[in-house]
Scaffold this motif. Structure first.
Motif, PDB file in Angstrom:
ATOM      1  N   ALA A 292       0.933  -1.302   0.179  1.00 12.74           N
ATOM      2  CA  ALA A 292      -0.027  -0.090  -0.142  1.00 12.74           C
ATOM      3  C   ALA A 292       0.937   1.161   0.101  1.00 12.74           C
ATOM      4  O   ALA A 292       1.797   1.190   0.609  1.00 12.74           O
ATOM      5  CB  ALA A 292      -1.004  -0.026   1.136  1.00 12.74           C
ATOM      6  N   GLY A 293       0.578   2.191  -0.722  1.00 12.26           N
ATOM      7  CA  GLY A 293       1.332   3.502  -0.921  1.00 12.26           C
ATOM      8  C   GLY A 293       2.342   3.539  -1.956  1.00 12.26           C
ATOM      9  O   GLY A 293       3.157   4.386  -2.010  1.00 12.26           O
ATOM     10  N   THR A 294       2.348   2.350  -2.566  1.00  9.73           N
ATOM     11  CA  THR A 294       3.503   2.364  -3.882  1.00  9.73           C
ATOM     12  C   THR A 294       2.877   2.270  -5.151  1.00  9.73           C
ATOM     13  O   THR A 294       1.474   1.912  -5.368  1.00  9.73           O
ATOM     14  CB  THR A 294       4.249   1.107  -3.664  1.00  9.73           C
ATOM     15  N   ILE A 295       3.497   2.742  -6.095  1.00  8.57           N
ATOM     16  CA  ILE A 295       2.921   2.562  -7.641  1.00  8.57           C
ATOM     17  C   ILE A 295       3.691   1.292  -8.145  1.00  8.57           C
ATOM     18  O   ILE A 295       4.914   1.093  -7.976  1.00  8.57           O
ATOM     19  CB  ILE A 295       3.200   3.941  -8.313  1.00  8.57           C
ATOM     20  N   GLY A 296       3.299   0.677  -9.308  1.00 10.84           N
ATOM     21  CA  GLY A 296       3.714  -0.219  -9.903  1.00 10.84           C
ATOM     22  C   GLY A 296       3.496  -0.177 -11.312  1.00 10.84           C
ATOM     23  O   GLY A 296       3.165   0.605 -12.057  1.00 10.84           O
ATOM     24  N   SER A 297       4.312  -0.980 -12.005  1.00 10.96           N
ATOM     25  CA  SER A 297       4.676  -1.176 -13.518  1.00 10.96           C
ATOM     26  C   SER A 297       4.829  -2.814 -13.780  1.00 10.96           C
ATOM     27  O   SER A 297       5.567  -3.471 -12.947  1.00 10.96           O
ATOM     28  CB  SER A 297       5.649  -0.282 -14.030  1.00 10.96           C
ATOM     29  N   ASP A 298       4.400  -3.155 -14.879  1.00  4.94           N
ATOM     30  CA  ASP A 298       4.450  -4.628 -15.349  1.00  4.94           C
ATOM     31  C   ASP A 298       5.723  -4.744 -16.411  1.00  4.94           C
ATOM     32  O   ASP A 298       5.925  -4.026 -17.036  1.00  4.94           O
ATOM     33  CB  ASP A 298       3.260  -4.836 -16.135  1.00  4.94           C
ATOM     34  N   TYR A 299       6.404  -6.039 -16.347  1.00  2.00           N
ATOM     35  CA  TYR A 299       7.271  -6.212 -16.887  1.00  2.00           C
ATOM     36  C   TYR A 299       7.300  -7.735 -17.249  1.00  2.00           C
ATOM     37  O   TYR A 299       7.175  -8.550 -16.467  1.00  2.00           O
ATOM     38  CB  TYR A 299       8.834  -5.943 -16.320  1.00  2.00           C
ATOM     39  N   HIS A 300       7.460  -8.047 -18.674  1.00  2.00           N
ATOM     40  CA  HIS A 300       7.345  -9.731 -19.141  1.00  2.00           C
ATOM     41  C   HIS A 300       8.895  -9.971 -18.929  1.00  2.00           C
ATOM     42  O   HIS A 300       9.684  -9.249 -19.649  1.00  2.00           O
ATOM     43  CB  HIS A 300       6.891  -9.706 -20.461  1.00  2.00           C
ATOM     44  N   ILE A 301       9.001 -11.166 -18.484  1.00  5.98           N
ATOM     45  CA  ILE A 301      10.481 -11.635 -18.539  1.00  5.98           C
ATOM     46  C   ILE A 301      10.791 -12.920 -19.344  1.00  5.98           C
ATOM     47  O   ILE A 301      11.920 -13.169 -19.536  1.00  5.98           O
ATOM     48  CB  ILE A 301      10.891 -11.930 -17.130  1.00  5.98           C
ATOM     49  N   ARG A 302       9.668 -13.548 -19.798  1.00  6.33           N
ATOM     50  CA  ARG A 302       9.761 -14.675 -20.508  1.00  6.33           C
ATOM     51  C   ARG A 302       8.379 -15.029 -21.318  1.00  6.33           C
ATOM     52  O   ARG A 302       7.449 -14.674 -20.999  1.00  6.33           O
ATOM     53  CB  ARG A 302      10.341 -15.804 -20.018  1.00  6.33           C
ATOM     54  N   ALA A 357      -0.948 -15.873 -29.698  1.00  6.83           N
ATOM     55  CA  ALA A 357       0.161 -15.241 -28.894  1.00  6.83           C
ATOM     56  C   ALA A 357       0.903 -16.123 -27.736  1.00  6.83           C
ATOM     57  O   ALA A 357       0.078 -17.007 -27.481  1.00  6.83           O
ATOM     58  CB  ALA A 357      -0.547 -13.780 -28.421  1.00  6.83           C
ATOM     59  N   PRO A 358       2.250 -15.876 -27.807  1.00  6.73           N
ATOM     60  CA  PRO A 358       3.071 -16.789 -26.941  1.00  6.73           C
ATOM     61  C   PRO A 358       2.531 -16.533 -25.563  1.00  6.73           C
ATOM     62  O   PRO A 358       2.043 -15.346 -25.169  1.00  6.73           O
ATOM     63  CB  PRO A 358       4.289 -16.289 -26.992  1.00  6.73           C
ATOM     64  N   ALA A 359       2.501 -17.528 -24.615  1.00  9.72           N
ATOM     65  CA  ALA A 359       2.099 -17.485 -23.098  1.00  9.72           C
ATOM     66  C   ALA A 359       3.360 -16.525 -22.594  1.00  9.72           C
ATOM     67  O   ALA A 359       4.560 -16.878 -22.536  1.00  9.72           O
ATOM     68  CB  ALA A 359       2.020 -18.607 -22.470  1.00  9.72           C
ATOM     69  N   LEU A 360       2.790 -15.602 -21.674  1.00  2.81           N
ATOM     70  CA  LEU A 360       3.857 -14.515 -21.095  1.00  2.81           C
ATOM     71  C   LEU A 360       3.889 -14.789 -19.681  1.00  2.81           C
ATOM     72  O   LEU A 360       2.786 -15.279 -18.915  1.00  2.81           O
ATOM     73  CB  LEU A 360       3.265 -12.912 -21.292  1.00  2.81           C
ATOM     74  N   ASP A 361       5.151 -14.454 -19.274  1.00  2.00           N
ATOM     75  CA  ASP A 361       5.372 -14.685 -17.611  1.00  2.00           C
ATOM     76  C   ASP A 361       6.096 -13.428 -17.179  1.00  2.00           C
ATOM     77  O   ASP A 361       7.003 -12.953 -18.096  1.00  2.00           O
ATOM     78  CB  ASP A 361       6.223 -16.145 -17.343  1.00  2.00           C
ATOM     79  N   GLY A 362       5.836 -12.865 -16.095  1.00  2.00           N
ATOM     80  CA  GLY A 362       6.303 -11.546 -15.805  1.00  2.00           C
ATOM     81  C   GLY A 362       6.448 -11.065 -14.328  1.00  2.00           C
ATOM     82  O   GLY A 362       5.973 -11.949 -13.392  1.00  2.00           O
ATOM     83  N   VAL A 363       6.810  -9.977 -14.033  1.00  2.00           N
ATOM     84  CA  VAL A 363       6.745  -9.647 -12.594  1.00  2.00           C
ATOM     85  C   VAL A 363       6.263  -7.977 -12.670  1.00  2.00           C
ATOM     86  O   VAL A 363       6.051  -7.544 -13.609  1.00  2.00           O
ATOM     87  CB  VAL A 363       8.354  -9.433 -11.931  1.00  2.00           C
ATOM     88  N   GLN A 364       5.792  -7.505 -11.496  1.00  2.00           N
ATOM     89  CA  GLN A 364       5.228  -6.189 -11.222  1.00  2.00           C
ATOM     90  C   GLN A 364       6.750  -5.428 -10.344  1.00  2.00           C
ATOM     91  O   GLN A 364       6.834  -5.979  -9.374  1.00  2.00           O
ATOM     92  CB  GLN A 364       4.064  -6.217 -10.517  1.00  2.00           C
ATOM     93  N   LEU A 365       7.025  -4.374 -10.679  1.00  2.00           N
ATOM     94  CA  LEU A 365       7.792  -3.564  -9.841  1.00  2.00           C
ATOM     95  C   LEU A 365       6.974  -2.463  -9.119  1.00  2.00           C
ATOM     96  O   LEU A 365       6.228  -1.742  -9.560  1.00  2.00           O
ATOM     97  CB  LEU A 365       8.904  -2.748 -10.854  1.00  2.00           C
ATOM     98  N   TRP A 366       7.225  -2.419  -7.746  1.00  2.00           N
ATOM     99  CA  TRP A 366       6.530  -1.451  -7.104  1.00  2.00           C
ATOM    100  C   TRP A 366       7.636  -0.646  -6.200  1.00  2.00           C
ATOM    101  O   TRP A 366       8.416  -0.895  -5.890  1.00  2.00           O
ATOM    102  CB  TRP A 366       5.622  -2.275  -5.905  1.00  2.00           C
ATOM    103  N   VAL A 367       7.087   0.773  -6.522  1.00  2.00           N
ATOM    104  CA  VAL A 367       8.088   1.766  -5.737  1.00  2.00           C
ATOM    105  C   VAL A 367       7.228   2.769  -5.291  1.00  2.00           C
ATOM    106  O   VAL A 367       6.245   2.905  -5.401  1.00  2.00           O
ATOM    107  CB  VAL A 367       9.101   2.474  -6.815  1.00  2.00           C
ATOM    108  N   MET A 368       7.816   3.466  -4.298  1.00  2.00           N
ATOM    109  CA  MET A 368       7.357   4.837  -3.440  1.00  2.00           C
ATOM    110  C   MET A 368       7.273   5.788  -4.440  1.00  2.00           C
ATOM    111  O   MET A 368       8.271   6.004  -5.408  1.00  2.00           O
ATOM    112  CB  MET A 368       7.974   5.002  -2.318  1.00  2.00           C
ATOM    113  N   PRO A 369       6.099   6.600  -4.679  1.00  2.00           N
ATOM    114  CA  PRO A 369       6.266   7.863  -5.454  1.00  2.00           C
ATOM    115  C   PRO A 369       7.385   8.658  -5.222  1.00  2.00           C
ATOM    116  O   PRO A 369       7.998   9.344  -6.121  1.00  2.00           O
ATOM    117  CB  PRO A 369       4.632   8.289  -5.499  1.00  2.00           C
ATOM    118  N   GLU A 370       7.588   9.056  -4.352  1.00  2.00           N
ATOM    119  CA  GLU A 370       8.645   9.965  -3.713  1.00  2.00           C
ATOM    120  C   GLU A 370       9.796   9.271  -2.530  1.00  2.00           C
ATOM    121  O   GLU A 370       8.972   8.766  -1.870  1.00  2.00           O
ATOM    122  CB  GLU A 370       8.212  11.217  -3.433  1.00  2.00           C
ATOM    123  N   GLU A 371      10.845   9.626  -2.579  1.00  2.00           N
ATOM    124  CA  GLU A 371      11.592   8.845  -1.431  1.00  2.00           C
ATOM    125  C   GLU A 371      12.615  10.038  -1.097  1.00  2.00           C
ATOM    126  O   GLU A 371      13.487  10.684  -2.074  1.00  2.00           O
ATOM    127  CB  GLU A 371      12.113   7.694  -1.890  1.00  2.00           C
TER     128      GLU A 371
END
Length: 371
Positions: A292-302, A357-371
């Protein structure tokens, strides 16, 4: 021993994968290797030059060993090397025999004229074939044009052989086929080694690293440099299940501190690390799973894709109306087989395009808006 044991256990590659790879990527090698094996065994009694009479037997046993490796359920792309090398030796022998037995009395203008006609008809046939597989709707006229052009090339060779001699026809036909298949092999090899497109998967490896993996590593370095002044010093916390993901661990190997944890923190905290969580399968309908309190972004890794998916595509075509009869019913059935079975396979073999379409696998990166 562990590697040998894996060959007898079920793997990711189906039994037809090896044959499809040979026909789709190495048609030149397969065709001339078959001719080479026939020539080697026919001339075995006269093989006095090194390596001698046992060379055909050695290559045949080598080929059988490679084929046996492809029949094992644990086949992998590396085992194609055992199958491909004897094929290359036999193909080289056939090409050498073709160049060695060049007829000396062929006029240059005559050979050039025949090859020019074959090239023009071959290009026209390939254009018609490309147009045929470009649409899921079956076009009988384009199919007839492609078949007639291919048959016309064969008739031109037969007519030339009846007029100028069969030796000349065999040599010039073999030369034309070798050049045509060589160009096709070069094009397939270029696509296999240099083209990286999600809509044109080559399917050589079942699982391939997604380009987004490099983007993730670059973004981690940028965030770390902006917030702590060092591209590799900011801690990274990765959600993992039983053991770390080896691909993700490899791309994070240079970072100073990487923590692998079953669950990320529930809320943002002071000196919050960069958090990576598993990307849900249904990204569109998935809720945010980061602290909670973070923002995220999606990344496919394979991504995962094999040509075997073409045979079980989700593009379902209804069966034709059985009330029709005669030629109309046969056309409807042919169109159904084309749309459901032939079109997906031919589109990938000829143009390397895939409906699924190929099957995708990935992660989500979560960071604080400001630090």
């Amino acid at each position: 021993l562990a590697g040998w044991g894996q060959q007898v256990s079920a793997g990711a590659y189906p039994i037809g994968w090896s044959a499809l790879r040979l026909l789709a990527d190495q048609a030149w090698t397969v065709l001339f290797a078959a001719a080479g094996f026939v020539m080697l065994w026919r001339g075995r009694g006269n093989s006095l030059w090194p390596p001698g009479r046992n060379w055909p037997l050695f290559l045949t046993l080598w080929l059988i060993l490679g084929a046996f490796g492809q029949l094992l359920p644990g086949r992998v792309p590396a085992t194609l090397l055992v199958l491909g090398l004897p094929l290359l030796f036999a193909a080289a022998y056939a090409i050498g025999a073709l160049l060695e037995h060049m007829p000396s009395e062929i006029p240059l203008a005559e050979a050039g004229g025949l090859l020019s006609v074959l090239v023009v008809m071959g290009v026209a046939a390939r254009v018609a074939l490309n147009a045929l597989v470009a649409s899921p709707q079956f076009d009988p006229q384009l199919m007839a044009v492609a078949l007639l052009l291919g048959l016309g090339m064969l008739l031109v060779l037969v007519a030339y052989g009846a007029w100028a001699g069969w030796a000349r026809m065999i040599w010039l036909g073999g030369l034309f086929g070798a050049l045509l298949l060589l160009l096709t092999t070069i094009a397939n090899t270029w696509q296999l080694t240099h083209v990286h497109d999600m809509q044109r998967p080559n399917g050589f490896f079942a699982t391939v690293t997604h380009p987004g993996m490099r983007t993730l590593r670059a973004d981690l370095e940028t965030l770390s440099a902006q917030r702590v002044g060092d591209a590799l010093a900011k801690p990274v916390q990765v959600q993992t299940k039983l053991e770390p993901d080896p691909l993700l661990a490899w791309y994070l190997r240079e970072r100073r501190l990487v923590e692998w944890t079953p669950a990320p923190p529930a809320a943002a905290m002071e000196a919050m690390p960069l958090v990576l969580t598993q990307l849900p399968a249904n990204v569109d309908g998935a809720a945010a799973t980061g602290p909670a309190g973070t923002i995220g972004s999606d990344y496919h890794i394979r991504y995962t894709w094999l040509p075997s998916q073409l045979a079980r595509n989700e593009f379902v075509v209804p069966m034709p109306d059985t009330a029709a009869s005669g030629w109309a019913l046969q056309q409807a059935r042919l169109a159904h087989v084309w749309q459901q079975r032939l079109y997906p396979v031919l589109q990938w073999v000829i143009q390397r395009k895939s409906l699924d379409a190929p099957a995708l696998d990935g992660v989500q990166l979560w960071v604080m808006p400001e630090e």
